[in-house]
Design a protein around this motif. Structure first.
Motif: not given
Length: 451
Positions: A384-386, A389-391, A396-398
């Protein structure tokens, strides 16, 4: 009464022998990369904090010293540090620790008795209470005879117990020696069988680790002096103890320990035979247990952070209930999305409230099972945390909104800290510790037999 027909059996292999799964490896690496990202975010945000930059320095140092550098060391040492016995213990970060410089033959009660008779004190386990006490005792220069020693690892587990002798009435300076019980059938290089291995060093002061910047004890570089002090204390306490020495046993890999302290040694390994000594402890014996069965701090922290995620969900649900009209109105505002009716908006808020409350309930249960050391719960919490963090990273990077202290930084930091805690070796070992199936009984022919 019928006899027991089935003994309890291990349902998992010892954690030290279970290789990292691809999933665990992924969580471990993602945690390290995420910690670096969080550090860089703090650096960027610090320039917006004005006078608060002074506090930022402490936050940055704490994050770097206790999360980022240890995780990076752990990732790298898995690649280049040998995973077999080389005469050195290892730190929890995977770095080479103190030299293993004493071997022993004999039972645990014999070891306890001779050390206590020689005037050494059994060290406390590392807990929040003992950690707080050693910090205050060191700062105020107060005596703490049972001060804990940091965990070092051998055979994939931390020391079974440690003994120490305080110097100058403060735990800042002390003689100390850690003991590890050797696995059944294990032999030293060359084919010699021993029951215990030990690492004796002298703490000369408190300072910063060269490799992690953590606050730690600094050891005296002449480790042979401490080795000889330990052996002399044992033989002086009981003449029945016999000693023989393996010359030049371990001279490689001896340059610095895990704190960056220089090590100078001739590599000799004394073997102390206690089998002809008395076996009744001089004081009450605190039997050693497998360290994997002791709930580690990272598991506790991980459970608390999962609970914090549940608490955040409860607060969001309360907001949806107490500020229901405001949330409904926000859905009805032009530009908020596709046009909806008031009834649809109210239904959406109701559904959202129920979903958030269900998520909170699941998180509470998950926190409890993480605390109990269930590996599936640890895996689900990390997944769930991964995902969270991925989302955040993808957004941010998009071109999405930046990470700010007022909006999404607290949630991101919580997920990263949770991932770091539960992907640590100590938390993994605890989740994969050997467990025994409960004995089940059923009545049969007037007796009770195991099923």
């Amino acid at each position: 009464m019928a006899a027991m027909t089935k003994e309890a059996v291990e349902v998992t292999a010892p954690a030290g022998t279970v290789p990292y799964s691809r999933l665990d490896t992924m969580f471990f690496v993602v945690g390290g990369v995420s910690a670096v990202w969080l550090t860089s975010l703090l650096v960027q945000l610090s320039f917006q904090w004005g006078w608060a930059q002074v506090w930022f320095l402490f936050i940055f140092w704490g994050l770097l010293a206790y999360l980022v550098l240890p995780r990076l060391h752990r990732i790298l040492t898995r690649l280049y540090v040998p995973d077999y016995f080389i005469g050195r213990a290892r730190t929890s970060d995977g770095l080479l620790g103190d030299p293993v410089n004493v071997a022993l033959l004999g039972s645990e009660p014999q070891v306890h008795r001779v050390m206590q008779t020689a005037g050494w004190t059994l060290a406390d386990d590392v807990t929040l209470a003992s950690s707080r006490r050693i910090v205050t005792s060191t700062l105020l220069r107060r005596s703490y005879l049972e001060a804990p020693v940091s965990p070092l690892f051998l055979f994939g587990r931390q020391q079974d117990f440690a003994y120490q002798q305080e110097v100058d009435g403060t735990p800042g300076k002390r003689h100390h020696v850690r003991f590890w019980r050797c696995p059944p059938g294990w032999m030293l290089p060359g084919g010699l069988a021993v029951d215990w291995l030990a690492a004796g060093t002298y703490d000369r002061s408190v300072g910063l680790s060269l490799f992690t910047l953590q606050i730690t004890h600094k050891i005296d570089e002449h480790t042979d002096v401490e080795r000889d002090h330990v052996v002399a204390a044992i033989t002086g306490a009981d003449p029945g103890a016999e000693v023989r020495v393996i010359r030049d046993f371990s001279t490689g890999y001896h340059a610095r320990n895990g704190g960056g302290d220089t090590i100078i040694t001739d590599g000799d390994l004394p073997i102390v035979d206690l089998r002809n000594t008395a076996g009744v402890p001089a004081e009450s014996d605190r039997s050693a247990t497998d360290s994997r069965n002791k709930r580690p701090a990272p598991t506790i922290v991980g459970a608390v952070l999962v609970g914090a995620r549940a608490a955040a969900a409860v607060l969001l649900a309360l907001s949806l209930v107490l500020l229901r009209d405001a949330h409904v109105s926000s859905l009805l505002q032009p530009g908020a999305g596709p046009a909806v009716t008031e009834a649809q908006a109210e239904a959406a808020v109701t559904i959202a409230t129920v979903m958030v409350l269900l998520f909170a309930l699941v998180e509470v249960l998950l926190a409890w099972f993480v605390f109990l050391g269930r590996n599936w719960a640890r895996t689900v919490a990390m997944a769930l945390s991964t995902a969270a963090i991925g989302l955040q990273a993808f957004d941010v990077f998009h071109g999405g909104p930046d990470i700010t202290l007022q909006s999404n930084l607290p949630g991101l930091a919580l997920d990263i800290l949770l991932l770091l805690a539960l992907s640590s070796k100590r938390s993994r070992d605890y989740a994969l510790r050997p467990r025994k199936e409960p004995k089940r009984y059923s009545s049969r022919a007037g007796g009770r037999t195991a099923n």
